[in-house]
Scaffold this motif. Sequence first.
Motif, PDB file in Angstrom:
ATOM      1  N   UNK A   9       0.797  -1.223   0.000  1.00  2.78           N
ATOM      2  CA  UNK A   9       0.000   0.000   0.000  1.00  2.78           C
ATOM      3  C   UNK A   9       0.830   1.274   0.000  1.00  2.78           C
ATOM      4  N   UNK A  10       1.886   1.401   0.796  1.00  3.79           N
ATOM      5  CA  UNK A  10       2.680   2.637   0.732  1.00  3.79           C
ATOM      6  C   UNK A  10       3.364   2.829  -0.614  1.00  3.79           C
ATOM      7  N   UNK A  11       3.834   1.747  -1.198  1.00  6.17           N
ATOM      8  CA  UNK A  11       4.501   1.838  -2.508  1.00  6.17           C
ATOM      9  C   UNK A  11       3.497   2.258  -3.570  1.00  6.17           C
ATOM     10  N   UNK A  15       3.527   5.740  -5.905  1.00  3.11           N
ATOM     11  CA  UNK A  15       3.443   5.687  -7.373  1.00  3.11           C
ATOM     12  C   UNK A  15       2.215   6.445  -7.864  1.00  3.11           C
ATOM     13  N   UNK A  16       1.078   6.236  -7.208  1.00  6.02           N
ATOM     14  CA  UNK A  16      -0.148   6.925  -7.607  1.00  6.02           C
ATOM     15  C   UNK A  16       0.001   8.433  -7.442  1.00  6.02           C
ATOM     16  N   UNK A  17       0.634   8.862  -6.354  1.00  4.70           N
ATOM     17  CA  UNK A  17       0.838  10.299  -6.133  1.00  4.70           C
ATOM     18  C   UNK A  17       1.694  10.932  -7.212  1.00  4.70           C
ATOM     19  N   UNK A  18       2.757  10.245  -7.597  1.00  5.48           N
ATOM     20  CA  UNK A  18       3.624  10.763  -8.665  1.00  5.48           C
ATOM     21  C   UNK A  18       2.869  10.827  -9.983  1.00  5.48           C
ATOM     22  N   UNK A  19       2.115   9.789 -10.296  1.00  2.00           N
ATOM     23  CA  UNK A  19       1.352   9.784 -11.546  1.00  2.00           C
ATOM     24  C   UNK A  19       0.317  10.896 -11.570  1.00  2.00           C
ATOM     25  N   UNK A  20      -0.322  11.149 -10.430  1.00  2.00           N
ATOM     26  CA  UNK A  20      -1.317  12.223 -10.360  1.00  2.00           C
ATOM     27  C   UNK A  20      -0.653  13.579 -10.559  1.00  2.00           C
ATOM     28  N   UNK A  25      -5.289  14.105 -14.913  1.00  2.00           N
ATOM     29  CA  UNK A  25      -6.495  13.441 -15.421  1.00  2.00           C
ATOM     30  C   UNK A  25      -6.563  11.975 -14.989  1.00  2.00           C
ATOM     31  N   UNK A  26      -5.424  11.413 -14.573  1.00  2.00           N
ATOM     32  CA  UNK A  26      -5.412  10.022 -14.130  1.00  2.00           C
ATOM     33  C   UNK A  26      -6.055   9.837 -12.757  1.00  2.00           C
ATOM     34  N   UNK A  27      -6.309  10.924 -12.061  1.00  2.00           N
ATOM     35  CA  UNK A  27      -6.821  10.830 -10.693  1.00  2.00           C
ATOM     36  C   UNK A  27      -8.073   9.970 -10.609  1.00  2.00           C
ATOM     37  N   UNK A  28      -9.030  10.184 -11.481  1.00  2.00           N
ATOM     38  CA  UNK A  28     -10.274   9.411 -11.445  1.00  2.00           C
ATOM     39  C   UNK A  28     -10.018   7.922 -11.611  1.00  2.00           C
ATOM     40  N   UNK A  29      -9.162   7.568 -12.561  1.00  2.00           N
ATOM     41  CA  UNK A  29      -8.879   6.158 -12.816  1.00  2.00           C
ATOM     42  C   UNK A  29      -8.108   5.526 -11.666  1.00  2.00           C
ATOM     43  N   UNK A  30      -7.128   6.245 -11.140  1.00  2.00           N
ATOM     44  CA  UNK A  30      -6.322   5.696 -10.050  1.00  2.00           C
ATOM     45  C   UNK A  30      -7.184   5.471  -8.813  1.00  2.00           C
TER      46      UNK A  30
END
Length: 47
Positions: A9-11, A15-20, A25-30
């Motif tokens: 979960x932390x990893x 990764x999700x934070x960096x992608x956002x 626009x990836x926020x909804x999908x993530x």
Amino acid sequence: MTITVAHLQPVIAIIAGVLILIMPRLLNYIVAIYLILAGLFGLGIVH
């Protein structure tokens, strides 16, 4: 050493934070994917 969801979960959050930050626009999908996976793991459907 076994890798569990608690270790991942932390990893995944980093990764999700960096992608956002890179592509907002990836926020909804993530968020949607995270919620679906958290639900499946919480119900014990996915081990």
